[in-house]
Design a protein around this motif. Sequence first.
Motif, mmCIF file in Angstrom:
data_model
loop_
_atom_site.group_PDB
_atom_site.id
_atom_site.type_symbol
_atom_site.label_atom_id
_atom_site.label_comp_id
_atom_site.label_asym_id
_atom_site.label_seq_id
_atom_site.Cartn_x
_atom_site.Cartn_y
_atom_site.Cartn_z
ATOM 1 N N THR A 30 62.653 89.186 -57.038
ATOM 2 C CA THR A 30 61.947 89.297 -55.773
ATOM 3 C C THR A 30 62.022 87.972 -55.023
ATOM 4 O O THR A 30 62.407 86.948 -55.584
ATOM 5 C CB THR A 30 60.482 89.696 -55.983
ATOM 6 O OG1 THR A 30 59.846 88.724 -56.831
ATOM 7 C CG2 THR A 30 60.392 91.065 -56.628
ATOM 8 N N THR B 105 59.640 85.995 -53.587
ATOM 9 C CA THR B 105 58.673 84.962 -53.942
ATOM 10 C C THR B 105 57.899 85.433 -55.165
ATOM 11 O O THR B 105 58.137 86.526 -55.692
ATOM 12 C CB THR B 105 57.675 84.696 -52.789
ATOM 13 O OG1 THR B 105 56.787 85.819 -52.672
ATOM 14 C CG2 THR B 105 58.393 84.478 -51.463
ATOM 15 N N ASP C 260 54.842 86.246 -55.132
ATOM 16 C CA ASP C 260 53.833 87.207 -54.702
ATOM 17 C C ASP C 260 54.102 88.550 -55.373
ATOM 18 O O ASP C 260 55.229 89.036 -55.373
ATOM 19 C CB ASP C 260 53.896 87.375 -53.176
ATOM 20 C CG ASP C 260 52.743 88.212 -52.634
ATOM 21 O OD1 ASP C 260 52.664 89.400 -52.995
ATOM 22 O OD2 ASP C 260 51.955 87.686 -51.838
ATOM 23 N N SER D 83 55.955 90.931 -53.243
ATOM 24 C CA SER D 83 57.127 90.405 -52.549
ATOM 25 C C SER D 83 58.310 91.359 -52.677
ATOM 26 O O SER D 83 58.545 91.934 -53.736
ATOM 27 C CB SER D 83 57.509 89.047 -53.149
ATOM 28 O OG SER D 83 58.643 88.510 -52.507
ATOM 29 N N PHE E 200 57.997 85.666 -46.740
ATOM 30 C CA PHE E 200 56.600 85.997 -46.472
ATOM 31 C C PHE E 200 55.917 84.803 -45.808
ATOM 32 O O PHE E 200 56.053 83.666 -46.241
ATOM 33 C CB PHE E 200 55.872 86.311 -47.787
ATOM 34 C CG PHE E 200 55.917 87.752 -48.168
ATOM 35 C CD1 PHE E 200 56.976 88.565 -47.767
ATOM 36 C CD2 PHE E 200 54.914 88.310 -48.937
ATOM 37 C CE1 PHE E 200 57.022 89.898 -48.115
ATOM 38 C CE2 PHE E 200 54.952 89.651 -49.291
ATOM 39 C CZ PHE E 200 56.010 90.443 -48.877
#
Length: 225
Positions: free
Chosen positions: A112, A114, A116, A119, A213
């Motif tokens: 992914t 990030t 997060d 994400s 993001f």
Amino acid sequence: MAVIKDVRSPRWRRTLRRQVCTAAAYALVVVTTGACTISVGSSTADKDPLVKDDKTTLDLRQTPTRATLHIPEGAGGSGFAAKDDKKGIDVTVLLPGGASTHITAYRVATSTQTSDPESPPSVVYVNVKYPSVEKLSEALWDQQGVLRLSTDDLTRTVGPKPGSTDSAAPATALGVVKGLHEGVLILDVDVREGAEAGSASATYSFSFDIPVFGSATASPSASAG
């Protein structure tokens, strides 16, 4: 006035790829605790894994999501090694415009953008190994049209097209072959010498050039004024 970051610049993409390479490496780690082995991204961590029975289809006709790549909730990616190393993982890749190709891999990984937990995916890695540079050369030249692989890059890394009478310097078996760039989808093939003498390997990196993001580009109002 907000500063807008050019997320499609080559420098940004290189930085992103360094980040996702690290994330993908973690996704492939196998942790052994006592008699129990847990493989990140395997069926033990995901009831609906991307790779099932050493087969998978990567639908890249549109920007993939966590759901379409079966990335477990809260995970930064997933990694899968072939159960039968001799047969490998049968990977079908569906590309924009209706083209498709098949790759026999020994490992597939997703990462992914990030850390997060929500994400979006940033890259899919498909790792392949060949008994010789000649076999790698045949495979990549066969895929040149559908993957739009650079003729110059192919000639430099794996030698001239099989059967060609063109003279060229010996293949380096080392370097990056640039491929298609369609919408947000970008393909690179990283060619390396294999672990065994005379062998070769290739890592197909299907990356997605999408905003980070929290960047200014995520908000239309940020470009005003």
